[in-house]
Motif scaffolding. Structure first.
Motif, PDB file in Angstrom:
ATOM      1  N   ALA A   1       0.863  -1.197   0.000  1.00 13.22           N
ATOM      2  CA  ALA A   1       0.000   0.000   0.000  1.00 13.22           C
ATOM      3  C   ALA A   1       0.889   1.233   0.000  1.00 13.22           C
ATOM      4  O   ALA A   1       1.503   1.584   1.011  1.00 13.22           O
ATOM      5  CB  ALA A   1      -0.896  -0.009   1.242  1.00 13.22           C
ATOM      6  N   ALA A   2       0.966   1.909  -1.143  1.00 15.65           N
ATOM      7  CA  ALA A   2       1.931   3.017  -1.295  1.00 15.65           C
ATOM      8  C   ALA A   2       1.267   4.384  -1.213  1.00 15.65           C
ATOM      9  O   ALA A   2       1.940   5.402  -1.337  1.00 15.65           O
ATOM     10  CB  ALA A   2       2.674   2.868  -2.621  1.00 15.65           C
ATOM     11  N   TYR A   3      -0.064   4.426  -0.989  1.00 14.09           N
ATOM     12  CA  TYR A   3      -0.755   5.710  -1.139  1.00 14.09           C
ATOM     13  C   TYR A   3      -0.380   6.765  -0.115  1.00 14.09           C
ATOM     14  O   TYR A   3      -0.446   7.953  -0.421  1.00 14.09           O
ATOM     15  CB  TYR A   3      -2.285   5.537  -1.227  1.00 14.09           C
ATOM     16  N   PHE A   4       0.036   6.386   1.080  1.00 14.47           N
ATOM     17  CA  PHE A   4       0.461   7.429   2.022  1.00 14.47           C
ATOM     18  C   PHE A   4       1.863   7.931   1.667  1.00 14.47           C
ATOM     19  O   PHE A   4       2.152   9.118   1.756  1.00 14.47           O
ATOM     20  CB  PHE A   4       0.390   6.925   3.470  1.00 14.47           C
ATOM     21  N   ARG A   5       2.714   7.011   1.221  1.00  8.24           N
ATOM     22  CA  ARG A   5       4.054   7.433   0.780  1.00  8.24           C
ATOM     23  C   ARG A   5       3.931   8.326  -0.463  1.00  8.24           C
ATOM     24  O   ARG A   5       4.646   9.306  -0.619  1.00  8.24           O
ATOM     25  CB  ARG A   5       4.917   6.201   0.459  1.00  8.24           C
ATOM     26  N   GLN A   6       2.964   7.970  -1.313  1.00 10.33           N
ATOM     27  CA  GLN A   6       2.700   8.735  -2.551  1.00 10.33           C
ATOM     28  C   GLN A   6       2.437  10.217  -2.219  1.00 10.33           C
ATOM     29  O   GLN A   6       2.938  11.113  -2.891  1.00 10.33           O
ATOM     30  CB  GLN A   6       1.491   8.093  -3.212  1.00 10.33           C
ATOM     31  N   MET A   7       1.660  10.467  -1.159  1.00  8.08           N
ATOM     32  CA  MET A   7       1.370  11.857  -0.763  1.00  8.08           C
ATOM     33  C   MET A   7       2.647  12.588  -0.412  1.00  8.08           C
ATOM     34  O   MET A   7       2.826  13.753  -0.737  1.00  8.08           O
ATOM     35  CB  MET A   7       0.506  11.871   0.504  1.00  8.08           C
ATOM     36  N   GLU A   8       3.533  11.872   0.283  1.00 11.14           N
ATOM     37  CA  GLU A   8       4.788  12.522   0.700  1.00 11.14           C
ATOM     38  C   GLU A   8       5.663  12.825  -0.518  1.00 11.14           C
ATOM     39  O   GLU A   8       6.278  13.896  -0.586  1.00 11.14           O
ATOM     40  CB  GLU A   8       5.525  11.630   1.693  1.00 11.14           C
ATOM     41  N   TYR A   9       5.686  11.918  -1.481  1.00  7.82           N
ATOM     42  CA  TYR A   9       6.465  12.181  -2.699  1.00  7.82           C
ATOM     43  C   TYR A   9       5.966  13.463  -3.375  1.00  7.82           C
ATOM     44  O   TYR A   9       6.712  14.162  -4.035  1.00  7.82           O
ATOM     45  CB  TYR A   9       6.365  11.007  -3.680  1.00  7.82           C
ATOM     46  N   GLY A  10       4.676  13.755  -3.203  1.00  8.54           N
ATOM     47  CA  GLY A  10       4.101  14.961  -3.806  1.00  8.54           C
ATOM     48  C   GLY A  10       4.779  16.226  -3.311  1.00  8.54           C
ATOM     49  O   GLY A  10       4.956  17.191  -4.054  1.00  8.54           O
ATOM     50  N   LEU A  11       5.180  16.217  -2.053  1.00  8.93           N
ATOM     51  CA  LEU A  11       5.870  17.385  -1.497  1.00  8.93           C
ATOM     52  C   LEU A  11       7.168  17.631  -2.265  1.00  8.93           C
ATOM     53  O   LEU A  11       7.458  18.755  -2.671  1.00  8.93           O
ATOM     54  CB  LEU A  11       6.167  17.135  -0.009  1.00  8.93           C
ATOM     55  N   TYR A  12       7.928  16.564  -2.495  1.00  6.94           N
ATOM     56  CA  TYR A  12       9.249  16.727  -3.128  1.00  6.94           C
ATOM     57  C   TYR A  12       9.104  17.157  -4.585  1.00  6.94           C
ATOM     58  O   TYR A  12       9.873  17.981  -5.077  1.00  6.94           O
ATOM     59  CB  TYR A  12      10.053  15.431  -3.025  1.00  6.94           C
ATOM     60  N   VAL A  13       8.103  16.599  -5.260  1.00 10.44           N
ATOM     61  CA  VAL A  13       7.892  16.968  -6.669  1.00 10.44           C
ATOM     62  C   VAL A  13       7.465  18.431  -6.755  1.00 10.44           C
ATOM     63  O   VAL A  13       7.934  19.186  -7.607  1.00 10.44           O
ATOM     64  CB  VAL A  13       6.844  16.034  -7.321  1.00 10.44           C
ATOM     65  N   ARG A  14       6.618  18.854  -5.856  1.00  8.26           N
ATOM     66  CA  ARG A  14       6.145  20.251  -5.906  1.00  8.26           C
ATOM     67  C   ARG A  14       7.265  21.208  -5.499  1.00  8.26           C
ATOM     68  O   ARG A  14       7.371  22.311  -6.045  1.00  8.26           O
ATOM     69  CB  ARG A  14       4.874  20.397  -5.071  1.00  8.26           C
ATOM     70  N   MET A  15       8.117  20.783  -4.590  1.00 12.54           N
ATOM     71  CA  MET A  15       9.300  21.605  -4.269  1.00 12.54           C
ATOM     72  C   MET A  15      10.163  21.758  -5.524  1.00 12.54           C
ATOM     73  O   MET A  15      10.638  22.844  -5.851  1.00 12.54           O
ATOM     74  CB  MET A  15      10.139  20.952  -3.159  1.00 12.54           C
ATOM     75  N   ALA A  16      10.342  20.651  -6.237  1.00  6.65           N
ATOM     76  CA  ALA A  16      11.174  20.676  -7.448  1.00  6.65           C
ATOM     77  C   ALA A  16      10.570  21.613  -8.490  1.00  6.65           C
ATOM     78  O   ALA A  16      11.264  22.453  -9.072  1.00  6.65           O
ATOM     79  CB  ALA A  16      11.304  19.261  -8.017  1.00  6.65           C
ATOM     80  N   LEU A  17       9.264  21.508  -8.703  1.00  8.77           N
ATOM     81  CA  LEU A  17       8.609  22.331  -9.729  1.00  8.77           C
ATOM     82  C   LEU A  17       8.699  23.820  -9.386  1.00  8.77           C
ATOM     83  O   LEU A  17       8.964  24.652 -10.260  1.00  8.77           O
ATOM     84  CB  LEU A  17       7.147  21.918  -9.903  1.00  8.77           C
ATOM     85  N   LEU A  18       8.479  24.147  -8.119  1.00  9.94           N
ATOM     86  CA  LEU A  18       8.559  25.565  -7.727  1.00  9.94           C
ATOM     87  C   LEU A  18       9.971  26.093  -7.936  1.00  9.94           C
ATOM     88  O   LEU A  18      10.168  27.186  -8.464  1.00  9.94           O
ATOM     89  CB  LEU A  18       8.120  25.740  -6.264  1.00  9.94           C
ATOM     90  N   ALA A  19      10.956  25.300  -7.528  1.00  7.23           N
ATOM     91  CA  ALA A  19      12.349  25.736  -7.706  1.00  7.23           C
ATOM     92  C   ALA A  19      12.659  25.912  -9.195  1.00  7.23           C
ATOM     93  O   ALA A  19      13.327  26.871  -9.603  1.00  7.23           O
ATOM     94  CB  ALA A  19      13.286  24.706  -7.074  1.00  7.23           C
ATOM     95  N   MET A  20      12.141  25.014 -10.010  1.00  7.99           N
ATOM     96  CA  MET A  20      12.437  25.078 -11.450  1.00  7.99           C
ATOM     97  C   MET A  20      11.829  26.317 -12.114  1.00  7.99           C
ATOM     98  O   MET A  20      12.494  27.030 -12.841  1.00  7.99           O
ATOM     99  CB  MET A  20      11.946  23.795 -12.129  1.00  7.99           C
ATOM    100  N   VAL A  21      10.535  26.558 -11.871  1.00  9.90           N
ATOM    101  CA  VAL A  21       9.907  27.686 -12.578  1.00  9.90           C
ATOM    102  C   VAL A  21      10.389  29.036 -12.021  1.00  9.90           C
ATOM    103  O   VAL A  21      10.239  30.063 -12.669  1.00  9.90           O
ATOM    104  CB  VAL A  21       8.354  27.624 -12.590  1.00  9.90           C
ATOM    105  N   LEU A  22      10.972  29.004 -10.826  1.00 11.57           N
ATOM    106  CA  LEU A  22      11.505  30.253 -10.269  1.00 11.57           C
ATOM    107  C   LEU A  22      13.014  30.375 -10.497  1.00 11.57           C
ATOM    108  O   LEU A  22      13.685  31.230  -9.908  1.00 11.57           O
ATOM    109  CB  LEU A  22      11.142  30.353  -8.780  1.00 11.57           C
ATOM    110  N   GLY A  23      13.536  29.510 -11.352  1.00  8.02           N
ATOM    111  CA  GLY A  23      14.934  29.661 -11.777  1.00  8.02           C
ATOM    112  C   GLY A  23      15.958  29.265 -10.746  1.00  8.02           C
ATOM    113  O   GLY A  23      17.074  29.777 -10.747  1.00  8.02           O
ATOM    114  N   LYS A  24      15.582  28.332  -9.883  1.00  6.00           N
ATOM    115  CA  LYS A  24      16.534  27.913  -8.847  1.00  6.00           C
ATOM    116  C   LYS A  24      16.943  26.461  -8.999  1.00  6.00           C
ATOM    117  O   LYS A  24      17.582  25.903  -8.118  1.00  6.00           O
ATOM    118  CB  LYS A  24      15.912  28.120  -7.458  1.00  6.00           C
TER     119      LYS A  24
END
Ligand code: ASP
Length: 326
Positions: free
Chosen positions: A302-325
């Protein structure tokens, strides 16, 4: 002292306006190539390590995000907030649009043009397909689609795929079964499209009236993805490396009797999983409303709770990328 660039190759300090994603909108998974995904997942992986190592760091110090949500959200809005704050930035939360000037009749273009005066990036969830694309036409700042009706949910699909990569090591060669409301579920629309960049086999399991839209099936067929549709899970389950379960999207039905006729069509229990591989994962974008029983939670698959946590890291990555960091 010299620093070792291999320790943190994607996270330069200082603005990098030539970064490939600087200032870009994230509207649809169609904009990503396989190389882009590799890049995003490498950055997300570094974010995961940084959070484990230091928790919060000042990569986006001074940057401001507006979370503009016209539809309910728990995970997407709070994980974008957490992502921004873990990177040292701050957030203008507009989760209750009825308390904003939207309730006075303000249009989406005007709302977006207002908020970008105060923020560096806008995350938008809206009930209409194409709303984020429309907002992006008016906004000078990057717009990130956090779900546009039954259209797409690109950041969810990215985190879904990141979950598969982190949990199973690779995507090529996998059989992925998408189950539930494939008609109205925007997460499966985005995920199926992203998966078509890999060498995967897709199995769709849904009630007859909630099948994967023809347009998406045709798109994937053109890319040569093997696809099969089923109305029962028995045959597709044993070969599945990923079982991706979705909720029947009650809010999208105009006829509630129709909803009643399909809710509860599939319920995943420990007995169901006795027919699945030892090494596979069960995913769900959540919220679940009975599709997976709570007894399944203790199963390591059952990976769905871990899946939510991975969402944090992906969204951190996306924000850093579109803001040029990154
Ligand atoms: N949270 C996901 C979405 O916003 C899935 C769902 O609501 O069922 O699309």
């Amino acid at each position: 002292m010299t620093t070792n660039p291999t320790l943190s190759p994607h996270l330069p300090f200082g603005d990098r306006q030539t970064a490939p994603w600087y200032g870009k909108d994230i509207l649809s998974v169609k904009q990503f190539s396989r190389a882009d995904l590799t890049y995003i997942f490498e950055v997300a992986h570094e974010m995961r390590e940084m959070v484990a190592r230091v928790g919060t760091f000042d990569l986006l110090k001074g940057k401001i995000l507006t979370n503009l949500f016209y539809e309910p959200s728990t995970r997407t809005s709070s994980s974008f907030t957490a992502a921004m704050e873990r990177l040292g930035g701050s957030v203008i939360p507009i989760n209750e649009v009825h308390f904003s000037s939207v309730s006075k009749g303000e249009s989406l273009p005007d709302t977006v043009r207002t908020l970008e005066c105060y923020a560096d990036v806008i995350v938008l969830r809206h009930p209409e397909v194409g709303a984020s694309a429309m907002a992006a036409e008016y906004a000078r700042k990057p717009v990130i689609n956090a779900g546009d009706g039954i259209g797409e949910h690109p950041t969810q699909a990215l985190l879904d795929l990141f979950t598969i990569v982190e949990e199973l090591g690779e995507v090529d060669g996998l059989t992925v079964t998408l189950l539930g409301d494939l008609k109205y579920g925007r997460t499966v629309h985005s995920l199926a499209r992203l998966l078509s960049l890999y060498d995967v086999r897709l199995q769709y399991v849904s009630p007859e009236i909630l099948r994967m839209p023809e347009e998406i099936v045709a798109e994937l067929e053109e890319r040569g993805v093997p696809q099969a549709a089923h109305t029962e899970l028995d045959t597709p389950l044993p070969g599945s490396d990923v079982l991706y379960v979705t909720r029947v999207q009650k809010e999208r039905f105009t006829d509630l009797d129709e909803y009643e006729s399909v809710r509860g069509a599939f319920i995943i229990s420990p007995e169901t999983l006795s027919g699945a591989k030892e090494r596979m994962i069960v995913m769900h974008p959540l919220p679940r409303v009975g599709e997976i029983t709570m007894e399944v939670d203790a199963d390591p698959r059952a990976a769905y709770f871990r899946q939510m946590e991975y969402g944090l890291y992906v969204r951190m990555a996306l924000l850093a990328m579109v803001l040029g960091k990154a």
